[in-house]
Scaffold this motif. Structure first.
Motif, PDB file in Angstrom:
ATOM      1  N   ARG A  27     -39.946  68.142  26.970  1.00  9.40           N
ATOM      2  CA  ARG A  27     -41.246  68.316  27.869  1.00  9.40           C
ATOM      3  C   ARG A  27     -41.626  69.914  27.680  1.00  9.40           C
ATOM      4  O   ARG A  27     -40.563  70.967  27.409  1.00  9.40           O
ATOM      5  N   MET A  29     -43.817  72.715  29.912  1.00 12.55           N
ATOM      6  CA  MET A  29     -44.701  73.115  31.147  1.00 12.55           C
ATOM      7  C   MET A  29     -45.576  74.376  30.482  1.00 12.55           C
ATOM      8  O   MET A  29     -45.154  75.446  30.129  1.00 12.55           O
ATOM      9  N   ASN A  32     -50.649  78.836  32.543  1.00  6.82           N
ATOM     10  CA  ASN A  32     -51.761  79.772  32.083  1.00  6.82           C
ATOM     11  C   ASN A  32     -51.890  80.717  33.242  1.00  6.82           C
ATOM     12  O   ASN A  32     -52.338  80.454  34.355  1.00  6.82           O
ATOM     13  N   THR A  37     -53.204  78.199  36.158  1.00  5.22           N
ATOM     14  CA  THR A  37     -52.953  76.449  36.127  1.00  5.22           C
ATOM     15  C   THR A  37     -51.411  76.168  35.680  1.00  5.22           C
ATOM     16  O   THR A  37     -50.932  77.066  34.814  1.00  5.22           O
ATOM     17  N   ILE A  38     -51.293  75.212  35.874  1.00  6.83           N
ATOM     18  CA  ILE A  38     -49.885  74.420  35.326  1.00  6.83           C
ATOM     19  C   ILE A  38     -50.290  73.235  34.421  1.00  6.83           C
ATOM     20  O   ILE A  38     -50.860  72.458  35.193  1.00  6.83           O
ATOM     21  N   SER A  39     -49.941  72.911  33.309  1.00  6.35           N
ATOM     22  CA  SER A  39     -50.095  71.630  32.657  1.00  6.35           C
ATOM     23  C   SER A  39     -48.761  70.997  32.212  1.00  6.35           C
ATOM     24  O   SER A  39     -47.901  71.800  31.855  1.00  6.35           O
ATOM     25  N   HIS A  40     -48.576  69.785  31.976  1.00  2.77           N
ATOM     26  CA  HIS A  40     -47.499  69.133  31.579  1.00  2.77           C
ATOM     27  C   HIS A  40     -47.585  68.519  29.998  1.00  2.77           C
ATOM     28  O   HIS A  40     -48.318  67.671  30.012  1.00  2.77           O
ATOM     29  N   GLU A  41     -46.913  69.043  29.136  1.00  2.00           N
ATOM     30  CA  GLU A  41     -47.225  68.467  27.949  1.00  2.00           C
ATOM     31  C   GLU A  41     -45.704  68.225  27.195  1.00  2.00           C
ATOM     32  O   GLU A  41     -44.697  68.444  27.902  1.00  2.00           O
ATOM     33  N   HIS A  49     -51.882  75.766  21.651  1.00  2.00           N
ATOM     34  CA  HIS A  49     -51.753  76.854  22.427  1.00  2.00           C
ATOM     35  C   HIS A  49     -51.555  78.285  21.333  1.00  2.00           C
ATOM     36  O   HIS A  49     -51.787  79.177  21.720  1.00  2.00           O
ATOM     37  N   GLU A 361     -40.926  67.541  39.278  1.00  2.00           N
ATOM     38  CA  GLU A 361     -41.580  66.627  37.930  1.00  2.00           C
ATOM     39  C   GLU A 361     -40.222  65.963  37.246  1.00  2.00           C
ATOM     40  O   GLU A 361     -40.146  65.527  36.137  1.00  2.00           O
TER      41      GLU A 361
END
Length: 375
Positions: A27, A29, A32, A37-41, A49, A361
């Protein structure tokens, strides 16, 4: 700043004991900083990116199979060595190393330890009991003589052997997995605890942010117009030493050797002068670049100086980064210098908030765990 300012609660079950089966399927994290912001990819989505002109800088250091298990000659006491640094310039037969030893109280100057394959079929790493003479090995590979005491409990050791030292080490040495990985090292660790681009032997711990990159992912980044550059910092004994002072400004880092080629420095500097991002892969690459920074009077920008040197740079909140604009990293131990470094790049409270989210998470932490991109 106080050491407790960098503490957080981590459930033990989130400490990764094994890597993901495919390097880039862990995973990711994404933090930005501009948008807060925080996104999960997934890690392979890091390509989304990266932009043409970006310059990613990796640490090409290769991990030594630096953990050795042997027996003290004369008593048969099981002994563990962790090779930390080759000592150059000492005369005499054999290789001389600075070495962490266990049990330290049993190893004094003049003592000898034998490393080989054991006639009883046992494994010294697991059995912790043993024979009393060199003859109890099927084949002696190394004999180590303790020469003197080193710093912080280490020993200076001379190895005697027939053949090529690094080939012997590759045969009988084990990968030096960190102590929070609560298992014996396995054959698969010789591959998975190395980055796919590692080519310069010298580290006793992996620059783990790079473990997530595959050859395909690197090729896709290049095809997208991202420059890939490589520096070398050999990770040393300091990576095992915690911060023991209450006031972090009083902490002293262990010095580590690094090198940057003329070609690499030129490429990185071209990116800086063109206004493109320098993205560091890992805290070791970051420390290398920031240690080599100098102010170019002509451009008024900080550039990178080529060469070989050593660095004890300690980066913590308040530090102004001169070279890097983004960072790929893993999740780090509470109260560690690595957590302090990334807190300097963003904001301590926001980093700790991100870590709290990672715990909620159920991200996997530390060397074999998941990754974070701070952009």
């Amino acid at each position: 700043m106080h050491i407790e300012d960098f503490n957080y609660n981590l459930p033990e079950e989130l400490i990764a004991q094994y890597p993901t089966k495919e390097r880039d399927r862990c995973r990711l994290m994404v933090v930005n900083r501009e948008q807060n912001t925080i996104s999960h990819e997934m890690f392979y989505q890091i390509l989304d990116h990266l932009y043409p002109g970006d310059c990613m800088v990796f640490n090409s250091s290769k991990v030594l199979p630096a953990r050795l298990f042997g027996k003290k000659i004369g008593t048969g006491v099981p002994v563990e060595f962790l090779l930390t640094k080759r000592i150059e310039g000492r005369t005499g037969e054999g290789d001389i190393w600075e070495t962490m030893v266990r049990p330290g109280r049993r190893l004094k100057p003049g003592d000898e330890v034998v490393f080989g394959r054991w006639s009883d079929g046992g494994d010294v790493e697991s059995e912790r009991h043993g024979s009393t003479s060199v003859n109890d090995t099927q084949e002696t590979k190394l004999i180590a003589e303790i020469l003197e005491y080193g710093e912080a409990g280490t020993r200076i050791v001379r190895f005697k052997y027939d053949g090529i030292f690094m080939e012997i080490l590759d045969e009988i040495g084990r990968m030096p997995l960190p102590p929070y990985i609560d298992r014996d090292s396995e054959e698969s660790d010789k591959e998975m605890y190395q980055t796919v681009y590692a080519d310069k032997l010298g580290s006793v711990a992996s620059p783990t942010a790079g473990l997530h990159f595959t050859e395909n992912l690197l090729n896709e980044a290049k095809a997208k117009g991202v420059k890939l550059e490589f520096v070398t910092l050999h990770v040393g004994i300091g990576t095992f030493r915690p911060v023991k002072v209450e006031n972090i400004e009083e902490h002293k880092m262990h010095f580590e050797e690094y090198s940057i080629s003329e070609e690499t420095a030129r490429s990185i500097n071209e990116s800086i002068l063109s206004g493109n991002r320098v993205i560091s892969v890992g805290t070791t690459s970051t420390r290398t670049l920031e240690s080599a920074a100098y102010l170019d009077e002509k451009s008024g920008k900080y550039l990178v100086r080529a060469g070989s040197s050593s660095t004890g740079i300690f980066i913590y909140p308040g530090y102004e980064f001169k070279i890097i604009k983004a960072l790929v990293t893993n999740f780090h131990l509470p109260k560690s210098t690595l957590l302090m470094l990334i807190s300097a790049l963003y904001d301590r409270e926001k980093i700790l908030e991100a870590y709290h989210i990672a715990v909620e998470e159920k991200y996997r932490f530390f060397s074999y765990g998941d990754a974070m991109l701070i952009e």
